[in-house]
Motif scaffolding. Sequence first.
Motif, PDB file in Angstrom:
ATOM      1  N   PHE B 396      33.369  28.281  66.695  1.00 48.34           N
ATOM      2  CA  PHE B 396      34.304  29.581  66.691  1.00 48.34           C
ATOM      3  C   PHE B 396      33.289  29.899  65.618  1.00 48.34           C
ATOM      4  O   PHE B 396      32.509  31.287  65.340  1.00 48.34           O
ATOM      5  CB  PHE B 396      35.904  29.106  65.930  1.00 48.34           C
ATOM      6  CG  PHE B 396      35.990  31.036  65.401  1.00 48.34           C
ATOM      7  CD1 PHE B 396      36.575  31.767  66.459  1.00 48.34           C
ATOM      8  CD2 PHE B 396      36.324  31.056  64.367  1.00 48.34           C
ATOM      9  CE1 PHE B 396      36.405  33.524  65.638  1.00 48.34           C
ATOM     10  CE2 PHE B 396      36.874  32.386  63.357  1.00 48.34           C
ATOM     11  CZ  PHE B 396      36.823  32.651  64.658  1.00 48.34           C
ATOM     12  N   ARG B 398      29.833  28.544  65.092  1.00 53.13           N
ATOM     13  CA  ARG B 398      28.954  28.910  65.172  1.00 53.13           C
ATOM     14  C   ARG B 398      28.458  30.247  66.001  1.00 53.13           C
ATOM     15  O   ARG B 398      27.836  30.890  65.779  1.00 53.13           O
ATOM     16  CB  ARG B 398      28.461  27.915  66.800  1.00 53.13           C
ATOM     17  CG  ARG B 398      27.573  26.366  65.936  1.00 53.13           C
ATOM     18  CD  ARG B 398      27.121  25.736  67.134  1.00 53.13           C
ATOM     19  NE  ARG B 398      28.196  25.165  67.933  1.00 53.13           N
ATOM     20  CZ  ARG B 398      29.187  23.987  68.016  1.00 53.13           C
ATOM     21  NH1 ARG B 398      29.172  23.243  66.366  1.00 53.13           N
ATOM     22  NH2 ARG B 398      29.681  24.384  68.929  1.00 53.13           N
ATOM     23  N   GLY B 399      29.591  30.546  67.053  1.00 52.70           N
ATOM     24  CA  GLY B 399      29.828  31.531  67.862  1.00 52.70           C
ATOM     25  C   GLY B 399      29.346  33.586  66.428  1.00 52.70           C
ATOM     26  O   GLY B 399      28.956  34.399  66.967  1.00 52.70           O
ATOM     27  N   MET B 400      30.163  33.252  65.350  1.00 50.01           N
ATOM     28  CA  MET B 400      29.759  34.072  64.208  1.00 50.01           C
ATOM     29  C   MET B 400      28.899  34.334  63.998  1.00 50.01           C
ATOM     30  O   MET B 400      28.041  35.233  63.981  1.00 50.01           O
ATOM     31  CB  MET B 400      31.008  33.880  63.230  1.00 50.01           C
ATOM     32  CG  MET B 400      31.932  34.706  62.448  1.00 50.01           C
ATOM     33  SD  MET B 400      32.874  34.353  60.624  1.00 50.01           S
ATOM     34  CE  MET B 400      33.921  33.186  61.531  1.00 50.01           C
ATOM     35  N   ALA B 402      26.074  33.532  65.384  1.00 51.36           N
ATOM     36  CA  ALA B 402      24.688  33.583  66.157  1.00 51.36           C
ATOM     37  C   ALA B 402      24.909  35.075  66.643  1.00 51.36           C
ATOM     38  O   ALA B 402      23.852  36.245  66.738  1.00 51.36           O
ATOM     39  CB  ALA B 402      25.456  32.856  67.648  1.00 51.36           C
ATOM     40  N   GLU B 403      26.347  36.049  65.936  1.00 51.41           N
ATOM     41  CA  GLU B 403      26.719  37.741  66.139  1.00 51.41           C
ATOM     42  C   GLU B 403      26.240  37.927  65.337  1.00 51.41           C
ATOM     43  O   GLU B 403      25.626  39.043  65.533  1.00 51.41           O
ATOM     44  CB  GLU B 403      28.337  37.612  66.655  1.00 51.41           C
ATOM     45  CG  GLU B 403      28.206  36.720  68.349  1.00 51.41           C
ATOM     46  CD  GLU B 403      30.218  37.701  68.421  1.00 51.41           C
ATOM     47  OE1 GLU B 403      29.752  38.920  68.594  1.00 51.41           O
ATOM     48  OE2 GLU B 403      30.943  37.238  68.162  1.00 51.41           O
ATOM     49  N   VAL B 405      28.042  37.690  61.893  1.00 50.98           N
ATOM     50  CA  VAL B 405      28.587  38.042  60.801  1.00 50.98           C
ATOM     51  C   VAL B 405      28.359  37.116  60.068  1.00 50.98           C
ATOM     52  O   VAL B 405      28.506  35.879  60.398  1.00 50.98           O
ATOM     53  CB  VAL B 405      29.820  38.358  61.834  1.00 50.98           C
ATOM     54  CG1 VAL B 405      30.944  38.630  60.854  1.00 50.98           C
ATOM     55  CG2 VAL B 405      29.637  38.671  62.988  1.00 50.98           C
ATOM     56  N   MET B 406      28.472  37.391  58.830  1.00 46.56           N
ATOM     57  CA  MET B 406      28.410  36.584  57.571  1.00 46.56           C
ATOM     58  C   MET B 406      29.995  35.801  57.372  1.00 46.56           C
ATOM     59  O   MET B 406      31.121  36.723  57.600  1.00 46.56           O
ATOM     60  CB  MET B 406      28.156  36.907  56.264  1.00 46.56           C
ATOM     61  CG  MET B 406      28.211  36.664  55.673  1.00 46.56           C
ATOM     62  SD  MET B 406      27.816  36.870  53.699  1.00 46.56           S
ATOM     63  CE  MET B 406      26.261  36.505  53.806  1.00 46.56           C
ATOM     64  N   PRO B 408      33.400  35.012  56.642  1.00 41.49           N
ATOM     65  CA  PRO B 408      34.434  34.941  54.894  1.00 41.49           C
ATOM     66  C   PRO B 408      34.407  34.454  54.036  1.00 41.49           C
ATOM     67  O   PRO B 408      34.223  32.478  54.680  1.00 41.49           O
ATOM     68  CB  PRO B 408      35.780  35.471  55.188  1.00 41.49           C
ATOM     69  CG  PRO B 408      35.748  34.949  56.603  1.00 41.49           C
ATOM     70  CD  PRO B 408      34.776  34.827  57.659  1.00 41.49           C
ATOM     71  N   TYR B 417      25.481  30.230  54.453  1.00 41.00           N
ATOM     72  CA  TYR B 417      25.614  30.953  55.062  1.00 41.00           C
ATOM     73  C   TYR B 417      23.846  31.062  54.973  1.00 41.00           C
ATOM     74  O   TYR B 417      23.588  31.187  55.926  1.00 41.00           O
ATOM     75  CB  TYR B 417      26.756  31.560  55.299  1.00 41.00           C
ATOM     76  CG  TYR B 417      25.912  32.733  56.342  1.00 41.00           C
ATOM     77  CD1 TYR B 417      25.836  32.820  57.681  1.00 41.00           C
ATOM     78  CD2 TYR B 417      25.347  34.310  55.647  1.00 41.00           C
ATOM     79  CE1 TYR B 417      25.606  33.326  58.707  1.00 41.00           C
ATOM     80  CE2 TYR B 417      24.804  34.788  57.034  1.00 41.00           C
ATOM     81  CZ  TYR B 417      24.994  34.615  58.441  1.00 41.00           C
ATOM     82  OH  TYR B 417      24.387  35.745  59.146  1.00 41.00           O
ATOM     83  N   LYS B 418      23.301  31.126  53.771  1.00 40.18           N
ATOM     84  CA  LYS B 418      21.950  31.501  53.493  1.00 40.18           C
ATOM     85  C   LYS B 418      21.054  30.195  54.122  1.00 40.18           C
ATOM     86  O   LYS B 418      20.060  30.886  54.028  1.00 40.18           O
ATOM     87  CB  LYS B 418      22.012  31.883  52.301  1.00 40.18           C
ATOM     88  CG  LYS B 418      22.455  33.649  51.407  1.00 40.18           C
ATOM     89  CD  LYS B 418      22.415  34.301  50.708  1.00 40.18           C
ATOM     90  CE  LYS B 418      23.346  35.033  50.102  1.00 40.18           C
ATOM     91  NZ  LYS B 418      23.046  35.665  49.072  1.00 40.18           N
ATOM     92  N   VAL B 421      20.644  30.973  57.651  1.00 44.12           N
ATOM     93  CA  VAL B 421      19.637  31.956  57.595  1.00 44.12           C
ATOM     94  C   VAL B 421      18.163  31.565  56.875  1.00 44.12           C
ATOM     95  O   VAL B 421      17.290  32.063  57.874  1.00 44.12           O
ATOM     96  CB  VAL B 421      19.790  33.105  57.031  1.00 44.12           C
ATOM     97  CG1 VAL B 421      18.894  34.366  57.258  1.00 44.12           C
ATOM     98  CG2 VAL B 421      21.554  33.126  57.913  1.00 44.12           C
ATOM     99  N   PRO B 430      19.080  30.023  64.963  1.00 43.31           N
ATOM    100  CA  PRO B 430      20.570  30.219  63.797  1.00 43.31           C
ATOM    101  C   PRO B 430      20.441  27.843  64.392  1.00 43.31           C
ATOM    102  O   PRO B 430      20.894  27.377  63.584  1.00 43.31           O
ATOM    103  CB  PRO B 430      20.872  30.165  63.824  1.00 43.31           C
ATOM    104  CG  PRO B 430      21.631  31.246  65.419  1.00 43.31           C
ATOM    105  CD  PRO B 430      19.918  31.219  65.899  1.00 43.31           C
TER     106      PRO B 430
END
Lengths: 115, 456
Positions: B396, B398-400, B402-403, B405-406, B408, B417-418, B421, B430
Amino acid sequence: MVHYIGVILDESRLAKIKGTPLEEKIQDLFGGQLKMLVVEVPEEKSQEILKAFDRARIDSRGFIEDLPVAFKRALFEEIAKAKSLDVIDKVLERLPEIQEAAKKESEYIPPPEIE
Amino acid sequence: MAKLNMPPPHGGELVYRVIEKREYAESMAAGAIEFDLKATTDPNGVPIRHVYREIISVCYGFFSPVEGSMTQNELERVLEERRLENGWVFPYPILLDVSDDDLKALDVKEGDRLLLKLKGQPFAVMDVEEIYKIDPKDVATRTFGTPEKNPEVVRQPFDEKHPGWMIYRCMNPNVIAGKWTIINPPKFREPYDRFWLPPAECRAVIKHVKKWRTCIAHQTRNVPHTGHEMLMKCAAYTGDIEPCHGILVNAIIGAKRKGDYPNEAILEGHEAVNKYGYIKPSRHMVTFTLWDMRYGNPIESLLHGIIRQNMGCTHHMFGRDHAAVGEYYDKYATQILWSEGIPSFGFEAPPNEVDKGLKIIPQNMAEFWYCPVCGEIAYSENCGHVKQKQKFSGSFLRGMVAEGVMPPKVVMRPEVYKAIVKWWKVFGYPFVNNKYLENLNKELEIDLAPMEIPKA
């Protein structure tokens, strides 16, 4: 068995469904820090999806994950157009187009612009 | 309860078979028969294992007391009892396998010295103790077990879909046994170099720099989400008269599969956890071990225990589905091994309670999820709001990602997350894809300095 696909809603997607009956179907995740629509997918359709995308899988929550971004985008487009979550057939009609876009995705996805 | 201290290395002594002095190294290699190390490939020609990673892990002592490619007797004992010839517990065959063509071309015999080359440079030497044949499929099946022979934990027969079984299945039919010695120490490329801490050094850092008396190991091959972070924090509450002083994150770096996060993002993602204070750097350290993961769940957990004991840890956290893929093993196979033993695998008692077993203490952990009622990340054995639970799903997330979306921050720290990126911008993707794999298989994690070997 019914499976699910979660469609994450960022601000731009939320704006596109503002004022529609879909607003009542938004689910809060992680204390409201994430908003999501959940699309139900009947067994035969989920098999069709798994067959179309070799990396897609069903996780321990029963959600179909590791779907191409192109699939998720098309799914939201259809949801916003129909103002309904009952759109999986419409998305499957677009499979060839989505598969074509997904091929390009396997080698490059533009990174988000963050520092 | 008595206070704990750093356990001795597995087998009593830490193996260190690395020659730093160039002149000794050159003289050791002079006149040796040259052999270029090759990757093990699947039937499609895709590399799934590279033996240099095992040579490095053996020679720097991660796999102590193993010193090289196993003899036939040792291989048999590992497969039958999970013991080395000297009786110490060890889970996996460690083998230098060669093809019929290569063996013929080498024309090597017992007593000869081999010079193992990598990336065109001298890398290691080995004195040949024995050359013997294996049936790779038999080795593969006996390594992981079968539902008939190991009914306590094996749920379905291993097959081509299991990456670890395929590693052994795709090995060559000839094994050259003998001790390995690295004569050209590898230079790790960035960012691996920052996280390279072999056992002797790791023990010294834990003891004299971090000053941790107790330390719990965290196994990873993933970018951490807050569920992982909470697992580390809560597991570390174990210890003796006080919680563990330190948390040692040890990433397994080796063969990758498409869809994994890149190695670089995994290491720097974990580093972000301490760099940005979610667990203080004085209590948290990130390292790695080279190994092409076999996904052997309870079998793999033995190797993880050995590696981390050798690195100086007193404890090891084990979760559900530890080092697992698919449903070949019981979800709790690792926890069964460490709580009661698995007789069919040679363990009438847990591996830390048998003769010549491990000294590291297991900490079996259940699950973490987000509970909207508690309003926090909850431990499954505490939280009674089972219906409302929101599980952390790696796919889930990974999907976020790939889209674009950072996630939460309650799910993934922004700095983690950075780190994803940062490497996404480098690789244009990614996750691991064909291009990443091609590059990794060509460049590897290491470089070797040019080295001229004098003729004998």
